[in-house]
Design a protein around this motif. Sequence first.
Motif, PDB file in Angstrom:
ATOM      1  N   THR A  27     -16.709  -3.496  -1.937  1.00  0.00           N
ATOM      2  CA  THR A  27     -16.201  -2.171  -1.110  1.00  0.00           C
ATOM      3  C   THR A  27     -14.811  -1.924  -1.225  1.00  0.00           C
ATOM      4  OG1 THR A  27     -17.488  -3.568   0.601  1.00  0.00           O
ATOM      5  CG2 THR A  27     -16.470  -1.330   1.317  1.00  0.00           C
ATOM      6  N   PHE A  28     -13.927  -2.965  -1.410  1.00  0.00           N
ATOM      7  CA  PHE A  28     -12.542  -2.981  -1.405  1.00  0.00           C
ATOM      8  C   PHE A  28     -12.265  -2.298  -2.887  1.00  0.00           C
ATOM      9  CE2 PHE A  28      -8.069  -4.411  -2.415  1.00  0.00           C
ATOM     10  CZ  PHE A  28      -7.636  -3.392  -1.346  1.00  0.00           C
TER      11      PHE A  28
ATOM     12  N   HIS B   8     -14.605  -8.438  -2.965  1.00  0.00           N
ATOM     13  CA  HIS B   8     -15.551  -7.458  -2.130  1.00  0.00           C
ATOM     14  C   HIS B   8     -15.530  -6.071  -2.909  1.00  0.00           C
ATOM     15  CE1 HIS B   8     -14.936  -9.559   2.092  1.00  0.00           C
ATOM     16  NE2 HIS B   8     -14.324 -10.433   1.269  1.00  0.00           N
TER      17      HIS B   8
ATOM     18  N   ASP C 119      -6.884  -7.256   7.674  1.00  0.00           N
ATOM     19  CA  ASP C 119      -7.844  -7.491   6.539  1.00  0.00           C
ATOM     20  C   ASP C 119      -8.095  -6.221   6.114  1.00  0.00           C
ATOM     21  OD1 ASP C 119      -9.243  -8.281   4.245  1.00  0.00           O
ATOM     22  OD2 ASP C 119     -10.982  -8.687   5.690  1.00  0.00           O
ATOM     23  N   LEU C 120      -7.864  -5.722   4.992  1.00  0.00           N
ATOM     24  CA  LEU C 120      -8.145  -4.385   4.396  1.00  0.00           C
ATOM     25  C   LEU C 120      -9.617  -4.206   4.071  1.00  0.00           C
ATOM     26  CD1 LEU C 120      -5.312  -3.910   1.705  1.00  0.00           C
ATOM     27  CD2 LEU C 120      -5.954  -2.311   3.717  1.00  0.00           C
ATOM     28  N   ASN C 121     -10.356  -5.336   3.758  1.00  0.00           N
ATOM     29  CA  ASN C 121     -11.979  -5.109   3.765  1.00  0.00           C
ATOM     30  C   ASN C 121     -12.513  -4.651   5.169  1.00  0.00           C
ATOM     31  OD1 ASN C 121     -12.845  -5.421   0.929  1.00  0.00           O
ATOM     32  ND2 ASN C 121     -11.731  -7.419   1.228  1.00  0.00           N
TER      33      ASN C 121
ATOM     34  N   TYR D  26      -0.856   5.800   4.454  1.00  0.00           N
ATOM     35  CA  TYR D  26      -2.081   5.204   4.012  1.00  0.00           C
ATOM     36  C   TYR D  26      -2.950   4.623   5.028  1.00  0.00           C
ATOM     37  CZ  TYR D  26      -4.774   1.404   1.795  1.00  0.00           C
ATOM     38  OH  TYR D  26      -5.917   0.630   1.160  1.00  0.00           O
ATOM     39  N   TYR D  27      -2.347   3.764   6.030  1.00  0.00           N
ATOM     40  CA  TYR D  27      -3.018   3.246   7.094  1.00  0.00           C
ATOM     41  C   TYR D  27      -3.571   4.326   8.055  1.00  0.00           C
ATOM     42  CZ  TYR D  27      -1.861  -1.316   5.648  1.00  0.00           C
ATOM     43  OH  TYR D  27      -1.508  -2.650   4.895  1.00  0.00           O
TER      44      TYR D  27
ATOM     45  N   TRP E  91       0.578   4.257  -2.722  1.00  0.00           N
ATOM     46  CA  TRP E  91       0.379   5.812  -2.206  1.00  0.00           C
ATOM     47  C   TRP E  91       1.302   6.455  -2.596  1.00  0.00           C
ATOM     48  CZ3 TRP E  91      -4.178   6.516  -0.279  1.00  0.00           C
ATOM     49  CH2 TRP E  91      -4.446   7.707   0.435  1.00  0.00           C
TER      50      TRP E  91
ATOM     51  N   LYS F 298      -5.790 -11.369  -0.763  1.00  0.00           N
ATOM     52  CA  LYS F 298      -5.471 -12.457   0.043  1.00  0.00           C
ATOM     53  C   LYS F 298      -6.767 -13.511  -0.043  1.00  0.00           C
ATOM     54  CE  LYS F 298      -2.494 -10.422   2.762  1.00  0.00           C
ATOM     55  NZ  LYS F 298      -2.240  -9.057   2.000  1.00  0.00           N
TER      56      LYS F 298
ATOM     57  N   LYS G  28     -15.685   3.055   8.407  1.00  0.00           N
ATOM     58  CA  LYS G  28     -17.084   3.455   8.361  1.00  0.00           C
ATOM     59  C   LYS G  28     -17.830   3.511   9.266  1.00  0.00           C
ATOM     60  CE  LYS G  28     -17.171   2.470   3.079  1.00  0.00           C
ATOM     61  NZ  LYS G  28     -17.641   1.537   2.125  1.00  0.00           N
TER      62      LYS G  28
ATOM     63  N   PHE H 158      -4.739   7.033   6.855  1.00  0.00           N
ATOM     64  CA  PHE H 158      -5.830   7.653   6.105  1.00  0.00           C
ATOM     65  C   PHE H 158      -7.085   6.699   6.326  1.00  0.00           C
ATOM     66  CE2 PHE H 158      -7.956   6.720   2.027  1.00  0.00           C
ATOM     67  CZ  PHE H 158      -8.575   7.957   1.602  1.00  0.00           C
ATOM     68  N   LEU H 159      -6.759   5.503   6.641  1.00  0.00           N
ATOM     69  CA  LEU H 159      -7.894   4.283   7.010  1.00  0.00           C
ATOM     70  C   LEU H 159      -8.312   4.508   8.350  1.00  0.00           C
ATOM     71  CD1 LEU H 159      -6.732   1.338   4.668  1.00  0.00           C
ATOM     72  CD2 LEU H 159      -8.422   3.118   4.047  1.00  0.00           C
TER      73      LEU H 159
ATOM     74  N   THR I 133      -9.849 -11.068  -1.372  1.00  0.00           N
ATOM     75  CA  THR I 133     -10.098  -9.624  -1.155  1.00  0.00           C
ATOM     76  C   THR I 133     -10.567  -8.815  -2.229  1.00  0.00           C
ATOM     77  OG1 THR I 133      -7.756  -9.713   0.180  1.00  0.00           O
ATOM     78  CG2 THR I 133      -8.774  -7.572  -0.062  1.00  0.00           C
TER      79      THR I 133
ATOM     80  N   ILE J 215     -11.517  -1.222   6.212  1.00  0.00           N
ATOM     81  CA  ILE J 215     -12.448  -0.172   5.591  1.00  0.00           C
ATOM     82  C   ILE J 215     -13.845  -0.093   6.047  1.00  0.00           C
ATOM     83  CG2 ILE J 215     -13.440   0.422   3.388  1.00  0.00           C
ATOM     84  CD1 ILE J 215     -10.907  -0.522   2.258  1.00  0.00           C
TER      85      ILE J 215
ATOM     86  N   PRO K  66       0.794  -1.112  -0.005  1.00  0.00           N
ATOM     87  CA  PRO K  66       0.036  -0.188   0.045  1.00  0.00           C
ATOM     88  C   PRO K  66       0.956   1.333   0.001  1.00  0.00           C
ATOM     89  CG  PRO K  66      -0.210  -1.174   2.081  1.00  0.00           C
ATOM     90  CD  PRO K  66       0.445  -2.234   1.219  1.00  0.00           C
TER      91      PRO K  66
END
Lengths: 291, 315
Positions: A168-169, A166, B96-98, B128-129, A116, A135, B105, B131-132, A163, B101, A112
Amino acid sequence: MELAFHVRDLKQEISEHILIRHLRSFYPENVPADFGCSSEKIYRLYIGDEFCFHRLPSLKEIREFSRFSQNHTAGLTFLTPPMTDRHLEKCAPLFACLENDCPGAEVVTNDPGVLWHVRKKYPGLRLAAGRLFNKGFKDPRFVWPWDDASMSESMQNALNESTFRHRTFLEHLSSINVRRIEQDILPYGSGISRGLSDMGVSVYFPFGVVTTGRLCQAESRKGKGREKFLIREDCLRPCTHQVLELVHERFQFRLFQNGNTIYYLYPAAVLNTVFTSVEGSFRLVYQGFAL
Amino acid sequence: MLLHFGADELYAGIGLPEWDSAYGGGLWINRRDPAAGNLFSFQDVLKITKLAHEKEAAVYITFNSPFYPHDSVGPILRFCEKLVALAEIDGLIVSDLNFLIALGKEKLPVKIHLSSLGACTNSESVEYYGFLGVKRIILPRHLNLSEIESIVKKNRLNMEFEVFAVNDGCYFEEGFCQTSHALGPFCMTDWTPEFFPGSGKKIGKEALMKDMERFREFLWYQNNCGCSFQSEGLPNGPCSLCRFGQFRDWGVSAVKIVGREASFYRKMRSLQLVAEVMTEVRRNSTWDAVEALAKKLRNTPQYCEKGYMCYFRET
């Protein structure tokens, strides 16, 4: 369907015809005869590496690849691995060269931070999210201990999940200017993320990634005692002429080790899925030339 | 017990009945064995949080599976709401990025920590992280000291950092490993390497076997020196104790004792070992003094000399 070749250098001979011959070294008994790409034209080159910084091309090589890409009207995609702060600094000239010399070049990011960074500093480069973002369940030792009928629907679905499945991702990726996703076919499923309507989709073959890291057994062959199994700042790339097959009775499919990474070879049936289920707009990336 | 021996923070995993009925033992809800490494009930979390908060210690609950199937994200989120609202946990550890995120929310009033499985290896990833919504990053094992220094010094004003202190090495980068501990650690599988014809300069069987011997020796160290203890009963295994002085001066916020599925005894002795070095660090001792104390406590010069027990090594 777009066909791309992952290569190490421009001395390698590449064409669909050679691809088929090359694939036979991995599938001695069950070689697919047709890949649905009739032209011998090279559509796109993949260069660089997804898993190891030491396998990235030099600035001189990047320039050569850029020239080749322009002369052959072939697209150029630069694969990048996870990086440290120092690696990002060292890569600055490579990104700048690509942005200047090769308009429309893509960068596949597997970290990431790299994503970025490129997004902020090199807006002329097109961004793709690499396989390490995606993943999923790829353990080669998996055997459902009961009969298949007893596997819950949720568990069956989970073997097909990753991953990139999804939405959303995908929307998140789109919001940060990622225009393409890069993926394997999961070994226990057949699911491929179709991305979003405005997002490109790449599928790699014939290898999927099981695991990787910064320690490298090939590199650790040299040196003594505590010099082994170190994260190094330099490397002579012994992996470029060494592929090992890892054999164990628990493995459900063939595994190969190259440098710091372990790959699974798609079983013939899964490979077939690649050619039958991918859609016209998909890109197929042949990785066999780069191991 | 852990609070009594000086833990400032506790972290734990917990299962969910919905998860168990959906996946059985096929998938774990977090990275560790649910039978040995998780709390058993919400009531356990309530009790632990109450005790910890009385001692001014924080409690973090981990949901650090590398990925969560689509249908499981909703139930886990609802459970996190309950953990925050009713048990008043202090933070969630996520990779897990999903899920990350989705948590962003929800805007739950809780700190989000990025698990080491997030594999944050550079300052741009920190941004980046952030930002999340991440407030603390647990740095992965596959960094060397100068890389940790670079990340922490550049970002310590905007992010907290945690590093591994003792136990459980990992040959591959855990954040990139798509195998499951439910089947045992993948790297410990006793495979046989065979040279693949046509890939280049042939390596003979004998050389490959020698490589494997060295590899297994390294894994033995990573696996807590065969899960052994030294003569005074302190646990052997990977550590960064010698570098706690540097971590203090660079601005690292916390050090992590790994192995929540370990035995009560191993946890207690690991904590005593770390706590004693931390006491020295808090006295503002020099880097050399901290290193000397760590090595003295370890009392395994033969293992330390080998170098394979150090998490963060420098060429």
